[in-house]
Design a protein around this motif. Structure first.
Motif, PDB file in Angstrom:
ATOM      1  N   SER B  68       6.342  -2.657 -11.957  1.00  0.00           N
ATOM      2  CA  SER B  68       6.574  -3.502 -10.793  1.00  0.00           C
ATOM      3  C   SER B  68       6.644  -4.965 -11.212  1.00  0.00           C
ATOM      4  N   VAL B 110      13.695  -5.442  -1.279  1.00  0.00           N
ATOM      5  CA  VAL B 110      12.284  -5.375  -0.872  1.00  0.00           C
ATOM      6  C   VAL B 110      11.867  -6.513   0.040  1.00  0.00           C
ATOM      7  N   LYS B 115      11.517  -4.655   4.380  1.00  0.00           N
ATOM      8  CA  LYS B 115      10.294  -5.263   4.935  1.00  0.00           C
ATOM      9  C   LYS B 115       9.927  -4.664   6.285  1.00  0.00           C
ATOM     10  N   TYR B 137       5.522  -2.047  -6.335  1.00  0.00           N
ATOM     11  CA  TYR B 137       5.658  -3.371  -5.715  1.00  0.00           C
ATOM     12  C   TYR B 137       5.131  -3.309  -4.279  1.00  0.00           C
ATOM     13  N   ILE B 138       5.542  -2.252  -3.595  1.00  0.00           N
ATOM     14  CA  ILE B 138       5.144  -2.075  -2.201  1.00  0.00           C
ATOM     15  C   ILE B 138       3.645  -1.798  -2.091  1.00  0.00           C
ATOM     16  N   LYS B 141       1.820  -4.874  -2.054  1.00  0.00           N
ATOM     17  CA  LYS B 141       2.004  -5.689  -0.854  1.00  0.00           C
ATOM     18  C   LYS B 141       2.014  -4.744   0.334  1.00  0.00           C
ATOM     19  N   ARG B 142       1.046  -3.860   0.349  1.00  0.00           N
ATOM     20  CA  ARG B 142       1.042  -2.724   1.262  1.00  0.00           C
ATOM     21  C   ARG B 142       1.222  -3.109   2.724  1.00  0.00           C
ATOM     22  N   ASP B 144       2.960  -5.285   4.092  1.00  0.00           N
ATOM     23  CA  ASP B 144       4.304  -5.726   4.489  1.00  0.00           C
ATOM     24  C   ASP B 144       5.248  -4.572   4.816  1.00  0.00           C
ATOM     25  N   TYR B 145       4.767  -3.326   4.572  1.00  0.00           N
ATOM     26  CA  TYR B 145       5.671  -2.195   4.765  1.00  0.00           C
ATOM     27  C   TYR B 145       5.003  -1.121   5.600  1.00  0.00           C
ATOM     28  N   VAL B 148       4.933   5.315   3.796  1.00  0.00           N
ATOM     29  CA  VAL B 148       5.726   5.616   2.601  1.00  0.00           C
ATOM     30  C   VAL B 148       5.682   7.118   2.305  1.00  0.00           C
ATOM     31  N   THR B 176       0.477   6.941   2.731  1.00  0.00           N
ATOM     32  CA  THR B 176       1.417   7.287   1.670  1.00  0.00           C
ATOM     33  C   THR B 176       1.338   8.784   1.390  1.00  0.00           C
TER      34      THR B 176
END
Ligand code: FAD
Ligand code: SF4
Ligand code: SF4
Ligand code: FES
Lengths: 343, 281
Positions: B68, B110, B115, B137-138, B141-142, B144-145, B148, B176
C-alpha cells in the motif's frame, strides 16, 4: 535570403564538417541514404527520396543508454551519454521534415525521452524543396507543402539549377548561415522571382500527381467500426509480416529494449522494432495479436485512427516509401482507399 | 556511479534497489520487499500503479506494486515465475541489488469514485497483487470507505497468495468479508470449491457497490459477464489490463489497446471506457 552556388558544395561540406557532424544523402552501390559525410563520398541531392527515411539521425536504429556491472548480488548502473556533436542534417524533404514533428509528439511529451531530446536539440535541419515530386508522392493528402519550408526546419533551401536558395527560418538556422556566410551571396531580385516561379511549378506538379486525390478523411466512423471493418481480411491477406514498411517509414517509432552482456558487464540498448512481427505482443498467457491480419491492422489503425485521436494529425506524411518497398505491393494508399469504401 | 539525480536522466534509466525481505507465497509466487540502498522507498506511488524491475543482463519486466502507498518504508512486488526475468528474480537473495523504475500507469480512484462506497474486490491467482495495494490502503483509512467484500480464487489452496492477509488480517477487520475459493476439491480444504465467476453469482451480493477486478483474462471475461447478469453497470466496475510492455512510458508502441496505451493510460480502466476500445487484449 542567401544563395549558395553548387560549385561551392565541396567547400561548404568541408566547412560544416569542421564545426558539426554533417549528414547528407549519400550514394553508395546505387542507393541513396542519409549518412555522415566524409571526404570523398558521393553526395546526391538530386535523388528525390532516400531509400530509408532520415529518422535514423534523430532516432538511431540502435542506441545504448545504460551500462551495467553485476556480480549477481551487487549491481552498478550508469547511464550512457551520447557523444554526438552538434549536427547538420542537410537536404531533408518536406515529408520527412514533418515526420520529425510527429515523432516529437510521442518522444517529447511527458515523461520526456531525454536521449531523443538531447539528440534532437543538437540538430540543425536544412530542408530541400522537392522540385520534381514523383508518382508515389502524396504528401499533399496530409497538407504538406513540398514547395515551402516545413514547420520545424531551421533553414529552407530550393534548388535553382546551378545554385540553391538558402533561407534561414529559425535562430539555429541564422547561426548556421552566419557561420558560413562567406561561402554564400545575398539573393538577388531575380533569384527571388525564380523562387516564386519554382514554387508555382511545384504546386502545379503536385496537383497533377497520380495520388494527389488520396484523402484520409474518407475514413469515417467510430474507432471500433473501422477496427471491425471487413476490408482488413482482404487487405492483409498477402502481407508477409516482413516489417520492411515499418523500418523505412519515417513516422514509425516502435522500439525494443535489450541487454547485451559479456561476463559481468554489459549494455542496455534500444532498437527499432516492428508491430508487424509476431512476437511483438507475445506474453506468458497469450498474445493479443496472433494473426497477421491483427498486426497489419494495428499498423494502419495506428497511423490513421489511434495516432490522430491522440495527437490531432495522421501519422503518415505521404512519402510513398511503403508503396515502393513492400514486396507484395500493399501500402497505406490502398488501405485508405478501401477503408473509404473504394472498390 | 549509480544515478541518483533523476531530473535529467532518461525515464528508461533505472535506479538501484536492494531486496530487503523475501517471502515465498506459493510454489511459483514470491513476494519481494525492496528499498533504496540508503533505506526508504524507491518512489511513492498510488494503488494500482506498477514498477519496471531490471535484472541486467537478463532484462526488465513490469510488476504491480502490491504494497500500500501508506507503507512508508518499502515497496513490495509479488512475482510469479513464468519466464527468464522472473526466473532470475526467484533466484535472488536478501541483499541482492536490482534496478527499478516507475511508478507507471494510472491508479484505482481511491480518492474519488471509491470514497465512501461499499467495495467488492474480485481476484484470481496472482491478480490479487494489485488489488492488495488498494485493500491495504483502504484498511489504513477504514473510515473513508463502506463495507468491503473480497472474493479471491486460485487453482489450489497452495496457489493462494498473501495468506497472512487473506486468512488473518482482512477477515478480522471491521465490515470486511473474505470469500475464498479454489478450482477443485482438495485434501485439507474445507472452503468453497468452484470458479470465481460462479462463486460471485452464488454469493447473492447487492449491486450498490463499486467492483475492482484483477486476474487472468479468461476469468475477467466471465466475471464481467456474470456481474452484468446480476445487474451491475459498467460504470461501477474497474479492472486492470496486462499487455506486453517495454518502455512503460507510452513511447515504444507495444502495449496499446486501440488508442490507449496500457502503460500510461492504464492499467486501470473503468468498464465503460473499455467499451469503445477494440477487443484486442
Ligand atoms: C501492468 C502489468 C502488471 C503486472 N503485474 C505483475 C505482477 O504483479 N506479478 C507478476 O508476477 N507479473 C506481473 N505482470 C506480468 C509480468 O510482467 C510478466 O510475467 C513478466 O514480464 C514475464 O517476464 P519474464 O522475463 O520472466 O518472461 P519472458 O522470459 O520474457 O517470457 C516468458 C513468457 O512470458 C511472456 N511475457 C513477457 N512479458 C509479459 C507480460 N508483460 N505479461 C505476461 N507475459 C509476459 C513472454 O512472452 C513469454 O511467453 C504484469 C504485467 C503488466 C503489463
Ligand atoms: S505509411 Fe508509407 S507513405 Fe506514410 S509515411 Fe510511412 S512509409 Fe511514408
Ligand atoms: S505490408 Fe508489405 S512491407 Fe509491410 S510487413 Fe506486410 S509485406 Fe512487409
Ligand atoms: S510499454 Fe511502451 S508504450 Fe506501453
Amino acid at each position: 535570403m542567401k544563395v549558395l552556388k553548387k560549385e561551392k558544395f565541396p567547400q561548404i561540406w568541408q566547412a560544416i564538417n569542421q564545426a558539426y557532424e554533417l549528414y547528407l544523402p549519400i550514394e553508395k552501390d546505387d542507393r541513396v541514404n542519409f549518412a555522415q559525410w566524409t571526404e570523398g563520398e558521393t553526395v546526391n541531392l538530386e535523388a528525390l527520396k532516400t531509400e530509408i527515411s532520415p529518422k535514423d539521425v534523430i532516432f538511431p536504429q540502435s542506441e545504448t543508454y545504460l551500462k551495467f556491472e553485476s556480480d549477481g548480488k551487487k549491481l552498478q548502473l550508469e547511464s550512457v551519454e551520447s557523444e554526438n556533436r552538434e549536427y547538420v542534417l542537410f537536404g531533408v524533404r518536406s515529408c520527412d521534415a514533418v515526420s520529425f514533428n510527429l515523432i516529437d509528439n510521442v518522444f517529447l511529451r511527458e515523461p520526456i525521452d531525454r536521449l531523443y531530446e538531447k539528440r534532437r536539440n543538437k540538430g540543425t535541419i536544412v530542408s530541400l524543396a522537392c522540385s520534381e515530386p514523383e508518382e508515389n508522392c502524396f504528401c499533399s493528402s496530409f497538407q504538406i507543402k513540398p514547395e515551402e519550408a516545413s514547420p520545424g526546419v531551421d533553414v529552407a533551401a530550393w534548388d535553382l539549377g546551378d545554385k540553391i536558395l538558402w533561407k534561414p527560418v529559425t535562430e539555429k538556422g541564422q547561426v548556421l548561415t552566419q557561420k558560413f556566410a562567406q561561402l554564400m551571396e545575398d539573393a538577388s531580385q531575380q533569384d527571388q522571382e525564380e523562387l516564386i516561379k519554382l514554387q508555382n511549378a511545384i504546386k502545379e506538379k503536385v496537383k497533377e500527381l497520380p495520388l494527389a486525390s488520396v484523402d484520409p478523411k474518407v475514413i469515417k466512423g467510430e474507432l471500433k467500426e473501422i477496427f471491425e471493418s471487413k476490408v482488413w481480411d482482404e487487405l492483409s491477406q498477402s502481407c508477409l509480416g516482413c516489417g520492411a514498411c515499418t523500418y523505412i517509414c519515417p513516422t514509425c517509432h516502435c522500439y525494443d529494449i535489450q541487454d547485451f552482456a559479456g561476463g559481468n558487464c554489459g549494455e542496455r540498448f534500444r532498437c527499432w522494432d516492428s508491430c508487424m512481427f509476431s512476437e511483438f505482443t507475445l506474453m506468458a498467457h497469450g498474445n493479443p495479436r496472433t494473426t497477421q491480419k491483427q498486426r497489419f491492422r494495428q499498423r494502419f489503425m495506428h497511423k490513421l485512427v489511434y495516432y490522430p485521436n491522440n495527437h490531432g494529425s495522421y501519422a503518415c506524411v505521404g512519402c510513398g516509401r511503403c508503396i515502393e518497398k513492400c514486396p507484395v505491393n500493399m501500402n497505406i494508399v490502398k488501405v485508405i482507399k478501401r477503408l473509404g469504401g473504394e472498390g | 556511479m549509480s544515478c541518483s539525480c533523476h531530473g535529467h536522466v532518461d525515464p528508461l534509466v533505472p535506479k538501484i534497489a536492494v531486496i530487503e525481505h523475501i517471502r515465498k507465497d506459493t510454489p511459483d509466487v514470491t513476494t519481494f520487499r525492496v528499498v533504496n540502498p540508503a533505506g526508504g522507498k524507491s518512489f511513492t506511488s498510488l494503488p494500482g500503479q506498477c514498477a519496471m524491475i531490471s535484472v541486467p543482463p537478463i532484462g526488465e519486466a513490469m510488476f504491480s506494486i502490491t504494497s500500500s502507498p501508506t507503507e512508508e518504508n518499502f515497496l513490495e512486488l509479488s512475482i510469479k515465475k513464468c519466464g527468464i526475468v522472473t526466473e532470475y528474480l526467484h533466484g535472488l537473495e536478501v541483499g541482492s541489488e536490482i534496478g527499478i523504475r516507475g511508478p507507471y500507469g494510472n491508479n484505482f480512484p481511491v480518492n474519488d469514485e471509491l470514497k465512501g462506497k461499499d467495495l467488492l474486490f474480485i481476484a484470481g491467482g496472482i491478480g490479487l497483487a494489485p488489488l492488495r495495494s488498494v485493500i491495504n490502503y483502504i484498511m489504513d483509512k477504514r473510515d473513508d470507505y463502506g463495507k468491503v467484500d473480497i472474493v479471491y480464487g486460485a487453482r489450489t489452496p497452495d496457489d493462494l497468495v498473501h495468506k497472512e492477509d487473506i486468512f488473518n488480517n482482512w477477515p478480522n477487520r471491521l465490515a470486511t468479508n473474505v470469500f475464498l475459493t479454489v478450482d477443485r476439491e482438495c485434501e485439507g480444504w474445507d472452503g468453497h470449491v468452484g470458479f470465481v465467476p460462479q462463486y460471485i453469482k452464488e454469493l447473492g451480493l447487492d449491486t450498490n457497490k463499486v467492483v475492482l477486478i484483477c486476474g487472468p483474462p479468461i476469468m475477467i471475461k466471465f466475471v464481467l459477464q456474470g456481474l452484468e447478469e446480476i445487474g451491475f453497470k459498467k460504470e461501477q466496475i474497474y479492472t486492470t489490463f496486462e499487455l506486453r510492455m517495454k518502455c512503460g512510458v507510452g513511447k515504444c508502441g507495444r502495449c496499446n489497446i486501440g488508442d490507449k496505451y496500457v502503460c500510461k493510460d492504464g492499467p486501470v480502466f473503468r468498464l465503460d471506457e473499455i467499451q469503445r476500445l477494440p477487443d484486442e487484449y
